[in-house]
Write a protein that holds these residues in place. Structure first.
Motif, short mmCIF file in Angstrom:
data_model
loop_
_atom_site.label_atom_id
_atom_site.label_comp_id
_atom_site.label_asym_id
_atom_site.label_seq_id
_atom_site.Cartn_x
_atom_site.Cartn_y
_atom_site.Cartn_z
N PRO A 118 37.66 32.09 24.02
CA PRO A 118 39.04 32.19 24.45
C PRO A 118 39.76 30.83 24.16
CG PRO A 118 37.59 31.74 26.26
CD PRO A 118 36.56 32.03 25.26
N THR A 119 41.09 31.16 23.86
CA THR A 119 42.06 29.85 23.73
C THR A 119 42.56 29.33 24.94
OG1 THR A 119 44.00 31.34 23.66
CG2 THR A 119 42.93 31.32 21.50
N MET A 120 42.84 28.28 24.68
CA MET A 120 43.62 27.76 26.13
C MET A 120 44.54 28.46 26.68
SD MET A 120 42.78 25.02 27.91
CE MET A 120 43.26 25.17 29.61
N LYS A 121 45.47 29.18 26.11
CA LYS A 121 46.35 30.09 26.56
C LYS A 121 45.45 31.38 27.18
CE LYS A 121 50.41 32.82 25.20
NZ LYS A 121 51.29 33.15 23.93
N ASP A 122 44.52 31.76 26.72
CA ASP A 122 43.88 32.92 27.26
C ASP A 122 43.11 32.40 28.73
OD1 ASP A 122 44.03 34.63 25.17
OD2 ASP A 122 42.26 33.95 24.26
N ILE A 123 42.59 31.16 28.59
CA ILE A 123 42.10 30.88 29.78
C ILE A 123 43.00 30.63 30.87
CG2 ILE A 123 40.70 28.63 30.90
CD1 ILE A 123 39.50 28.26 27.91
N ALA A 124 44.03 29.94 30.56
CA ALA A 124 45.06 29.81 31.58
C ALA A 124 45.80 31.05 32.24
CB ALA A 124 46.48 28.79 30.89
N LYS A 125 45.75 32.07 31.31
CA LYS A 125 46.14 33.34 31.85
C LYS A 125 45.18 33.91 32.81
CE LYS A 125 47.30 38.20 30.25
NZ LYS A 125 47.28 38.90 28.91
N ILE A 126 43.83 33.88 32.65
CA ILE A 126 42.87 34.32 33.38
C ILE A 126 42.80 33.49 34.77
CG2 ILE A 126 40.31 34.32 33.74
CD1 ILE A 126 39.93 34.49 30.35
N PHE A 127 43.09 32.14 34.53
CA PHE A 127 43.03 31.35 35.80
C PHE A 127 44.39 31.90 36.63
CE2 PHE A 127 40.05 28.59 34.34
CZ PHE A 127 39.21 28.46 35.39
N ARG A 128 45.57 32.13 36.10
CA ARG A 128 46.59 32.60 36.77
C ARG A 128 46.45 34.01 37.43
NH1 ARG A 128 49.26 30.16 32.54
NH2 ARG A 128 49.44 32.32 31.41
N GLN A 129 45.89 34.68 36.82
CA GLN A 129 45.77 36.03 37.23
C GLN A 129 44.89 36.02 38.57
OE1 GLN A 129 43.63 37.97 33.96
NE2 GLN A 129 45.59 38.91 33.25
N HIS A 130 43.83 35.25 38.66
CA HIS A 130 42.99 35.10 39.76
C HIS A 130 43.57 34.29 40.80
CE1 HIS A 130 39.73 37.24 38.17
NE2 HIS A 130 39.67 36.88 37.09
N VAL A 131 44.59 33.40 40.74
CA VAL A 131 45.11 32.58 41.54
C VAL A 131 46.14 33.57 42.35
CG1 VAL A 131 46.87 30.62 41.94
CG2 VAL A 131 44.77 30.39 40.65
N GLU A 132 46.71 34.27 41.57
CA GLU A 132 47.65 35.22 42.23
C GLU A 132 47.12 36.43 42.86
OE1 GLU A 132 49.69 36.76 38.60
OE2 GLU A 132 50.95 34.82 38.32
N ASP A 133 45.83 36.72 42.42
CA ASP A 133 44.95 37.78 43.00
C ASP A 133 44.89 37.24 44.57
OD1 ASP A 133 45.42 39.56 41.07
OD2 ASP A 133 43.48 39.27 40.37
N ASP A 134 44.42 35.91 44.67
CA ASP A 134 43.98 35.20 45.89
C ASP A 134 45.13 35.08 46.62
OD1 ASP A 134 41.41 35.44 45.14
OD2 ASP A 134 41.24 33.37 44.35
N GLU A 135 46.39 35.18 46.40
CA GLU A 135 47.48 34.78 47.24
C GLU A 135 48.03 35.96 47.91
OE1 GLU A 135 50.33 33.17 44.56
OE2 GLU A 135 49.38 30.91 44.80
#
Length: 72
Positions: free
Chosen positions: A55-72
């Motif tokens: 994955p690119t850094m952009k892909d990695i950031a997107k994955i983390f953003r999705q999981h942070v948003e899911d946890d909120e």
């Protein structure tokens, strides 16, 4: 959640042996059983032997953003 490794990856090998195992056999550190599934999958993708499959850094950031948003 904090994951503590019992010992350093490849601690049973000297540096050269570990480097050769990583290069020739694709050796990777063990993934803890209690690691979140999305993170374990991300690690596996980042460890792909072919850099084009990682994955690119952009892909990695997107994955983390999705999981942070899911946890909120």
């Amino acid at each position: 959640m904090h994951h503590k490794m019992e010992q350093a990856p490849f601690a049973e090998m000297d540096l050269i042996t570990a480097a050769v195992a990583i290069r020739d056999q694709g050796a990777t550190p063990p993934i803890p059983n209690d690691m979140p599934a999305f993170l374990a999958e991300l690690l596996r993708k980042c460890w792909e032997r072919n850099p084009e499959n990682r994955p690119t850094m952009k892909d990695i950031a997107k994955i983390f953003r999705q999981h942070v948003e899911d946890d909120e």
